[in-house]
Design an enzyme around this catalytic site. Sequence first.
Site, PDB file in Angstrom:
ATOM      1  N   SER A 153       0.746  -1.105  -0.237  1.00 56.25           N
ATOM      2  CA  SER A 153      -0.075  -0.379  -0.297  1.00 56.25           C
ATOM      3  C   SER A 153       0.522   1.280  -0.110  1.00 56.25           C
ATOM      4  CB  SER A 153      -0.901  -0.203   1.315  1.00 56.25           C
ATOM      5  OG  SER A 153      -1.732   1.348   1.356  1.00 56.25           O
ATOM      6  N   ASP A 189      -9.201  -3.274  -5.637  1.00 58.24           N
ATOM      7  CA  ASP A 189      -8.935  -4.388  -4.657  1.00 58.24           C
ATOM      8  C   ASP A 189      -9.721  -4.130  -2.964  1.00 58.24           C
ATOM      9  OD1 ASP A 189      -7.508  -2.482  -3.597  1.00 58.24           O
ATOM     10  OD2 ASP A 189      -5.824  -3.041  -3.272  1.00 58.24           O
ATOM     11  N   HIS A 226      -7.110  -5.449   0.035  1.00 59.94           N
ATOM     12  CA  HIS A 226      -5.990  -4.642   0.159  1.00 59.94           C
ATOM     13  C   HIS A 226      -5.613  -5.351   1.230  1.00 59.94           C
ATOM     14  CE1 HIS A 226      -3.989  -1.249  -0.956  1.00 59.94           C
ATOM     15  NE2 HIS A 226      -4.188  -0.732   0.514  1.00 59.94           N
TER      16      HIS A 226
END
Length: 632
Positions: free
Chosen positions: A293, A535, A586
């Site tokens: 991320s 996601d 995610h």
Amino acid sequence: MASSKKSKTHKKKKEVKSPIDLPNSKKPTRALSEQPSASETQSVSNKSRKSKFGKRLNFILGAILGICGAFFFAVGDDNAVFDPATLDKFGNMLGSSDLFDDIKGYLSYNVFKDAPFTTDKPSQSPSGNEVQVGLDMYNEGYRSDHPVIMVPGVISSGLESWSFNNCSIPYFRKRLWGSWSMLKAMFLDKQCWLEHLMLDKKTGLDPKGIKLRAAQGFEAADFFITGYWIWSKVIENLAAIGYEPNNMLSASYDWRLSYANLEERDKYFSKLKMFIEYSNIVHKKKVVLISHSMGSQVTYYFFKWVEAEGYGNGGPTWVNDHIEAFINISGSLIGAPKTVAALLSGEMKDTAQLNQFSVYGLEKFFSRSERAMMVRTMGGVSSMLPKGGDVVWGNASWAPDDLNQTNFSNGAIIRYREDIDKDHDEFDIDDALQFLKNVTDDDFKVMLAKNYSHGLAWTEKEVLKNNEMPSKWINPLETSLPYAPDMKIYCVHGVGKPTERGYYYTNNPEGQPVIDSSVNDGTKVENGIVMDDGDGTLPILALGLVCNKVWQTKRFNPANTSITNYEIKHEPAAFDLRGGPRSAEHVDILGHSELNEIILKVSSGHGDSVPNRYISDIQEIINEINLDKPRN
């Protein structure tokens, strides 16, 4: 395309062999699991109708856990278990029995029965299923090879108090982010908690008398709170093939800070550089960087910082000399639309989809304006604002990810109307960023201009100039990868989960912009949120553009560094709160078996066996984007 079915070089043993039993010279072979073709992943928006259970769960879970934690400490029973009768006792704390009934309908008291309310330290005993990938690969001959450094994402690293002002003393060396102590402080001492989490608006650093620092070690990011794992499954599987603290590091950081302030206050990039150099010397191997991320943005910034004169002073070959591979997991390299909503009104999908009673309870405790005020002080959060302008994100009539849509465009990030009787004005990403600046104070605007840039470089000359400008280092659309022909990059992310792509806004009675949750079209728009494939946090466009197109050009990848792209289909289990081992959401992707296979292959020196694989429409999407000239 799907990879071939698993093949092994020898017969599978029932028990795991020790390093003495299994020679290191044995060459392992392992094919990644098969995945469905692209045709099986269509109609993402229809899948969002399968279950309403998860719509509100993430946000409500945090609220209810916090209330439970606060109630527990208030009554002082160290052995309390939250049975239904006990839950009823604190329903009145929400100020609405209807709200409590709504939340209670989603959660069983069994969620709380194992919560260790007297400690912040989570259970670290892995189950066989959690490390099966590592155990199997150990049996097949995979061994630790390259030193590994993990760079967590936004909000993943725990933050602990080192302050001694009046309200800080009870929380000294306790986590005010990422633990049950956080929940206790939020509900019993909210003002003190906010004072610690918020940064000084002018400096972007600690307020006077406050000192909050990133927790260190593997415990900094393995679990958020007990039972909610983040990096723990990656750590466990790496350990199964021989990794341990001497050749593995979790490089946690204070995700609230702008990247320049990470170095100014904490010397984060200097320490990261030293550990990489130390690992090279001790292990005589290059390092594998694994980021998730926002951690991928931090890693990219580090590549620019470490080689720059007057900053890392590593010189033009440092990355190539020290980094074996960069595994970019669900990286937010060009930002996320949901960052706009979080900064604009303190909202996102999880809050917009709460019913009226839940909204009432949340607003009563932690209002939209308070949430927006807090995150606007956090320069790190602002690093995830979308980059690339309308060339990448589209405009009111066109977007690269519109594909077969005829009456609706993803390009309008914000559709805004002042009141219910007016039509929505459509804002592309540049308009949306200007709208955000219009409703924020001068300190926020100065912070953005000082630290970040959101454009796109059209020529190699412009890229070379930008490479010397620290405010551009965050943006892979304006700067280039380092000249590292020997480094390998692996981009891995999930697909097939409805994800925020745009928002409908209106004004509340106080004249503040809020998500217009009354807007629904039955397919693509839910409670004022425009949904698309992704996601769950990042849309496909954000996940795939850089690795599949930007870094395929000489302008942005001058050394032709190898890029491998691997998509994983989101296949959640029906009755698992986190989606189970096939979830590619995610965060949950960090527990996915295929991702862990890739990590172990690359870190053990067998990354060349990882194939490219595409499931989504990313190739069609990127073909709609022209990086060589502006749109008319």
